[in-house]
Design a protein around this motif. Structure first.
Motif, PDB file in Angstrom:
ATOM      1  N   CYS A 148       0.810  -1.228   0.000  1.00  9.57           N
ATOM      2  CA  CYS A 148       0.000   0.000   0.000  1.00  9.57           C
ATOM      3  C   CYS A 148       0.833   1.263   0.000  1.00  9.57           C
ATOM      4  O   CYS A 148       0.298   2.349   0.209  1.00  9.57           O
ATOM      5  CB  CYS A 148      -0.926  -0.003   1.223  1.00  9.57           C
ATOM      6  SG  CYS A 148      -0.026  -0.180   2.747  1.00  9.57           S
ATOM      7  N   ASN A 217       0.031   6.431   4.836  1.00 10.04           N
ATOM      8  CA  ASN A 217      -0.603   5.408   3.975  1.00 10.04           C
ATOM      9  C   ASN A 217      -0.681   4.031   4.629  1.00 10.04           C
ATOM     10  O   ASN A 217      -0.306   3.027   4.012  1.00 10.04           O
ATOM     11  CB  ASN A 217       0.145   5.247   2.644  1.00 10.04           C
ATOM     12  CG  ASN A 217       0.156   6.514   1.851  1.00 10.04           C
ATOM     13  OD1 ASN A 217      -0.820   7.261   1.867  1.00 10.04           O
ATOM     14  ND2 ASN A 217       1.251   6.781   1.168  1.00 10.04           N
ATOM     15  N   HIS A 269     -16.184  14.261   2.894  1.00  9.64           N
ATOM     16  CA  HIS A 269     -16.389  13.313   1.792  1.00  9.64           C
ATOM     17  C   HIS A 269     -16.321  14.051   0.462  1.00  9.64           C
ATOM     18  O   HIS A 269     -16.887  15.136   0.322  1.00  9.64           O
ATOM     19  CB  HIS A 269     -17.744  12.601   1.905  1.00  9.64           C
ATOM     20  CG  HIS A 269     -17.895  11.495   0.905  1.00  9.64           C
ATOM     21  ND1 HIS A 269     -18.485  11.672  -0.313  1.00  9.64           N
ATOM     22  CD2 HIS A 269     -17.474  10.209   0.958  1.00  9.64           C
ATOM     23  CE1 HIS A 269     -18.429  10.524  -0.984  1.00  9.64           C
ATOM     24  NE2 HIS A 269     -17.828   9.620  -0.235  1.00  9.64           N
ATOM     25  N   ASP A 270     -15.578  13.470  -0.473  1.00 10.40           N
ATOM     26  CA  ASP A 270     -15.573  14.023  -1.836  1.00 10.40           C
ATOM     27  C   ASP A 270     -15.444  12.861  -2.815  1.00 10.40           C
ATOM     28  O   ASP A 270     -15.594  11.696  -2.415  1.00 10.40           O
ATOM     29  CB  ASP A 270     -14.459  15.076  -2.012  1.00 10.40           C
ATOM     30  CG  ASP A 270     -13.070  14.491  -1.809  1.00 10.40           C
ATOM     31  OD1 ASP A 270     -12.932  13.250  -1.850  1.00 10.40           O
ATOM     32  OD2 ASP A 270     -12.123  15.272  -1.598  1.00 10.40           O
ATOM     33  N   ALA A 271     -15.117  13.165  -4.066  1.00  6.65           N
ATOM     34  CA  ALA A 271     -15.100  12.115  -5.101  1.00  6.65           C
ATOM     35  C   ALA A 271     -14.128  10.986  -4.757  1.00  6.65           C
ATOM     36  O   ALA A 271     -14.320   9.833  -5.154  1.00  6.65           O
ATOM     37  CB  ALA A 271     -14.719  12.737  -6.443  1.00  6.65           C
ATOM     38  N   SER A 272     -13.054  11.310  -3.987  1.00  4.75           N
ATOM     39  CA  SER A 272     -12.087  10.246  -3.668  1.00  4.75           C
ATOM     40  C   SER A 272     -12.461   9.486  -2.395  1.00  4.75           C
ATOM     41  O   SER A 272     -11.729   8.598  -1.960  1.00  4.75           O
ATOM     42  CB  SER A 272     -10.669  10.813  -3.575  1.00  4.75           C
ATOM     43  OG  SER A 272     -10.652  11.898  -2.683  1.00  4.75           O
ATOM     44  N   GLY A 273     -13.584   9.834  -1.770  1.00  2.95           N
ATOM     45  CA  GLY A 273     -14.064   9.062  -0.622  1.00  2.95           C
ATOM     46  C   GLY A 273     -14.053   9.860   0.666  1.00  2.95           C
ATOM     47  O   GLY A 273     -14.061  11.085   0.643  1.00  2.95           O
ATOM     48  N   SER A 275     -12.641  11.289   4.299  1.00  3.88           N
ATOM     49  CA  SER A 275     -11.361  11.708   4.891  1.00  3.88           C
ATOM     50  C   SER A 275     -11.665  12.499   6.166  1.00  3.88           C
ATOM     51  O   SER A 275     -12.835  12.663   6.537  1.00  3.88           O
ATOM     52  CB  SER A 275     -10.543  12.540   3.897  1.00  3.88           C
ATOM     53  OG  SER A 275     -11.256  13.723   3.584  1.00  3.88           O
ATOM     54  N   SER A 292      -5.938   7.254   7.429  1.00  4.86           N
ATOM     55  CA  SER A 292      -5.183   8.461   7.771  1.00  4.86           C
ATOM     56  C   SER A 292      -3.938   8.062   8.570  1.00  4.86           C
ATOM     57  O   SER A 292      -3.878   6.954   9.126  1.00  4.86           O
ATOM     58  CB  SER A 292      -6.037   9.492   8.509  1.00  4.86           C
ATOM     59  OG  SER A 292      -6.940   8.901   9.371  1.00  4.86           O
TER      60      SER A 292
END
Ligand code: FMN
Length: 365
Positions: A148, A217, A269-273, A275, A292
């Motif tokens: 990852c 990550n 929350h946005d298009a990448s999920g 956070s 995170s």
């Protein structure tokens, strides 16, 4: 004794400070991962003794030899056995520790429990044992990088009462950590910390310190509630390091001074999920890593073995005075970042494999 750590990615360290060699057996590393001695040596070099004037003068090259588990440069899933030879023992320095107990060290506790021990350099209780952890941790680190892109860093944030300034844990780089012998990315604080270590050494005394860690990550979804929460596994791992005395995740003990409105990490929350707008929790909620950064710190006590005279007793209970002659770290925290990183990598690799096993995914692909 308990010398084995982990569930799927499992390590067993072996060896004593003044035996011919020490090492580790790593079980459960998936097959097909490229692995060479160079991958492991870099981490061992950051832990090895004799690397600067601020650490113990015991000079060990700590060259690792891979004895098994790797064929044509790749892991085969069979046990990976790693050997590190001891070269610079001076067992005579420790002759009086056969009969006199060092205050603050494990000598008395081992005798009370086991009745017989290798006293040379602390035997099995010596932090030489952590070389095996660091070697195994390098393999876990490689596995996580491949899985990852996880990046694990640890650095010295405090020596005695000298503290690093406020640092963004994600902005800290390996280069900044390795830029000075203290391994503190704040250069000004590092100079003050070095002076504190030097002052302790000159006084034939020792000084404590704190090591911060940050894992960028981390694999999202790892952590096995309710008992094997990410922070519970990390706490056990860190507190298994010799001389560690405290562990914090996220705000740690500072959380007790905060209001919920301050400590709660706002969810976005946005298009990448999903956070989080802040990271007071340190990357885990309910014992599960959400992706995170996982951040925390480990406190290390001042080195037990010091040159100053200290009151103690002999094995037979006679009062005695001990002024240690052996070679010692005036501040163990300075060599601990590589060990903290290794323990973090071992915990994460094991939890990652456990999470994949739960989902029925085996191997690397
Ligand atoms: C990297 C590292 C280096 C260490 N070097 C020393 C040392 O030179 N002398 C010493 O007395 N203790 C040293 N220690 C700590 C002892 O191993 C430890 O205090 C001892 O095993 C007793 O365990 P405890 O302090 O957790 O009770 C070191 C620890 C670490 C992590």
């Amino acid at each position: 004794m308990s010398s084995t750590f982990g569930t799927i990615f499992r390590i067993s360290t072996w060896g004593e400070s003044h035996g011919p060699a020490l090492g580790v057996v790593v079980d459960g590393c998936p097959s097909g991962m490229e692995l060479s001695e160079a991958d492991i040596q870099a981490d061992l070099d950051r832990r090895r003794p004799g690397q600067s004037a601020l650490t113990t003068p015991r000079n060990e090259a700590d060259r690792v030899e891979i004895l098994s588990g790797v064929f044509e440069g790749k892991t085969t899933v069979t046990p990976i056995s790693l050997l590190i030879r001891n070269a610079d023992q001076r067992s005579n320095d420790y002759s009086e520790m056969e009969s006199l107990y060092r205050p603050g060290h494990a000598d008395l506790a081992y005798d009370l429990k086991y009745g017989f021990r290798d006293h040379r350099g602390g035997g099995r209780s010596s932090a030489r044992e952590t070389a095996g952890r660091v070697a195994a941790g390098a393999i876990a680190r490689k596995l996580l990088e491949r899985a990852c892109g996880a990046r694990i860093l640890a650095w010295v944030s405090q020596v005695g009462s000298e503290r690093a300034g406020a640092l963004d844990p994600l902005a800290v780089t390996r280069e900044a950590i390795e830029a000075n012998a203290v391994r503190c990315p704040d250069a000004g604080a590092a100079a003050r910390m070095a002076a504190a270590v030097e002052a302790a050494r000159k006084a034939r005394d020792s000084v404590g310190g704190v090591v911060d860690f940050a894992i960028a990550n981390p694999p999202a979804g790892i952590g096995e509630p309710v008992f094997d929460r990410v922070e519970a596994e990390l706490a056990k791992a860190m507190l298994s390091i010799p001389a560690s005395k405290g562990f914090e995740i996220g705000e740690g003990f500072r959380a007790a001074e905060m209001r919920g409105s301050e400590h709660n990490d706002p969810i976005l929350h946005d298009a990448s999920g999903f956070s989080f707008a802040s990271n007071h929790a340190g990357g885990t909620y309910g014992g599960i890593a959400v992706g995170s950064p996982i951040v925390g710190r480990v406190a290390f006590k001042p080195t037990a073995t010091i040159g100053l005279e200290q009151k103690t007793v002999s094995r037979s209970g006679e009062p005695a005075v001990l002024a240690a002659r052996g070679r010692h770290d005036p501040c163990v925290a300075l060599r601990a970042p590589a060990v903290v990183e290794a323990m973090a990598a071992l915990v994460l690799a094991d939890l990652w494999l456990r999470d994949r096993a739960r989902k029925g995914v085996f191997g690397l692909e």
